[in-house]
Design an enzyme around this catalytic site. Structure first.
Site, PDB file in Angstrom:
ATOM      1  N   ASP A  15       0.786  -1.324   0.060  1.00 17.91           N
ATOM      2  CA  ASP A  15      -0.088  -0.060   0.014  1.00 17.91           C
ATOM      3  C   ASP A  15       1.079   1.157  -0.096  1.00 17.91           C
ATOM      4  O   ASP A  15       0.601   2.140  -0.812  1.00 17.91           O
ATOM      5  CB  ASP A  15      -1.025   0.084   1.252  1.00 17.91           C
ATOM      6  N   ARG A  95       0.196   4.722  17.237  1.00 20.03           N
ATOM      7  CA  ARG A  95      -0.162   5.806  16.377  1.00 20.03           C
ATOM      8  C   ARG A  95      -0.012   7.193  16.704  1.00 20.03           C
ATOM      9  O   ARG A  95       0.507   7.902  16.034  1.00 20.03           O
ATOM     10  CB  ARG A  95      -1.618   5.389  15.746  1.00 20.03           C
ATOM     11  N   ASP A 124      -7.069   3.560  12.182  1.00 18.91           N
ATOM     12  CA  ASP A 124      -5.700   4.294  12.166  1.00 18.91           C
ATOM     13  C   ASP A 124      -5.960   5.815  11.673  1.00 18.91           C
ATOM     14  O   ASP A 124      -5.337   6.475  11.911  1.00 18.91           O
ATOM     15  CB  ASP A 124      -4.768   3.399  11.390  1.00 18.91           C
ATOM     16  N   SER A 180      -3.158  -9.337   7.354  1.00 21.68           N
ATOM     17  CA  SER A 180      -2.169  -8.180   7.493  1.00 21.68           C
ATOM     18  C   SER A 180      -1.802  -8.099   8.785  1.00 21.68           C
ATOM     19  O   SER A 180      -2.265  -8.642   9.805  1.00 21.68           O
ATOM     20  CB  SER A 180      -2.999  -6.882   7.215  1.00 21.68           C
TER      21      SER A 180
END
Length: 412
Positions: A15, A95, A124, A180
């Site tokens: 990505d 994050r 996220d 993932s």
């Protein structure tokens, strides 16, 4: 005129590799790739070369592990944080640190925007952008997955892989691992792919190769292992008597916990954006630390202070999960938490055995436990007169008797 600059949160996966090239083409901008080293280990190998080859004008790979442990994991654990009773928030707490550093780089480089590869369905995106809003509202945010032009060009992974091949971007996309992952110092998460079926059993023997940080409890040693954690004001400062930094504590506990099959969680959680999602987590060191901290508190923390702090755990957990780490309400709660931890000091002994973290002793120079008062034998201190309980019970029963009398009269 100089080109505008965009700072991209870059992992090197499919990505963000595609997004890096796409941003450069679409915005005719200078792309600065940023990767935070928060404990991904070998996932960082070759990232700088790959980012430059993909079109980045500059690459930052910053070691933030010590800051992550000291200023994010430890304060969160002082709060007893546990989202929906299971999740130790390994991805959530990382994050705000990543976004904070992105903002710092953007300001230093004179960038007009930051960009991320989070999808429009996940948490996220919220965490990155709320942090940016709190710390640098003047800096723009680009979220390609929320842009119609990007989604039209890349409706699926096949189109992304084809784009990468066309532009000579080396990516690893394999059906062998159809899920993932996100790894850092606190945990590793697994989602998507076959895990989207909540009936799928990731703990089955044939799926054991999915896990990274831990062995299964069945494969853990048959011999239990003891570990002692020393706390000072709510923070673990030593293991087995050896003084360690927060980073060193987390690394050693991860190794210990993984060895004994500790810290695996499989749950369906409620995302902030409104949907449920299934996640599998490995948090070996965090599980040990969480258990030890709670046991230390049980000996040293005032009852009403503990109950007050505990009443705020769900709220604090939601704030972390939803991305409000830098919000004023989280900072206010942290001040209360810090006050509650002033006497959370001493040593906790734990036994690690086949996925279990078992309490094996706790001691403290500021213990609130008094064996003379708690004993079932004669109280040598004369501090507690059992007869006093009669009036205590009578007063607490008064409202119940009055309420019962009202209900009885209504029936009559």
């Amino acid at each position: 005129m100089a080109k505008e600059k965009i700072v991209l949160a870059y992992s090197g996966g499919l990505d963000t590799s595609v997004i890096l090239k796409w941003l450069k083409e679409t915005y005719d901008a200078e792309i600065i790739a940023f990767t935070a080293d928060i404990g991904q280990k070998d996932e960082l190998d070759g990232l700088e070369e790959k980012a430059l080859a993909t079109g980045a004008s500059k690459v930052y790979i910053d070691d933030l592990r010590a800051e992550f442990a000291k200023d994010f994991i430890y304060p969160m654990f002082q709060a007893g944080t546990l989202y929906e009773g299971q999740y130790l928030l390994g991805t959530s707490i990382a994050r705000p640190l990543i976004a904070k550093r992105m903002v710092d780089i953007a300001r230093a480089e004179g960038a007009t925007a930051i960009a991320h590869g989070a999808t429009g369905k996940g948490n996220d995106q919220v965490r990155f952008e709320l942090t940016a809003a709190a710390l640098a509202p003047e800096i723009g945010v680009i979220a390609p997955w929320r842009l119609e032009a990007f989604r039209e060009q890349f409706p699926g992974r096949a189109e992304m892989i084809a784009y990468a091949e066309k532009h000579g971007i080396p990516v690893t996309a394999s059906a062998a691992k159809p899920y993932s992952t996100d790894r850092n110092l606190l945990h590793i998460s697994f989602e998507s792919g076959m895990l989207e079926d909540p009936w799928f059993d990731p703990s089955a023997e044939e799926n054991e190769d999915m896990y990274v940080l831990s062995v299964s409890p069945e494969r853990a040693p048959d011999q239990a292992e003891y570990v002692e954690l020393t706390f000072e004001q709510g923070d673990c400062v030593a293991l087995n008597g050896e003084a360690l930094s927060p980073l060193e504590v987390m690394e050693k506990l991860n190794e210990l916990g993984g060895k004994h099959g500790i810290g695996r969680v499989d749950m369906v959680e409620n995302r902030f954006v409104g949907m449920k999602s299934r996640g599998v987590y490995e948090t070996p060191g965090g599980t040990i630390l969480f258990t030890a901290h709670r046991k230390m508190e049980s000996l040293t923390m005032d009852r009403e202070v503990m109950h007050l702090r505990d009443s705020l755990i769900a709220k604090y957990s939601q704030l972390v999960y939803n991305g409000f780490w830098f919000a004023p309400e989280r900072l206010a709660l942290q001040a209360l938490v810090a006050e509650s931890q002033k006497n959370v000091s001493g040593v906790v002994r734990l036994k690690l055995y086949k996925g279990n973290v078992i309490g094996a002793g706790v001691k403290s120079p500021v213990s609130l436990y008094n064996p003379d008062i708690a004993t079932m034998e004669a109280d040598p201190s004369q501090a507690y007169d059992q007869g006093d309980a009669t009036g205590f019970i009578r007063l607490n029963a008064l409202r119940l008797k009055v309420s019962s009398g009202v209900e009885q009269s209504k029936g009559e």
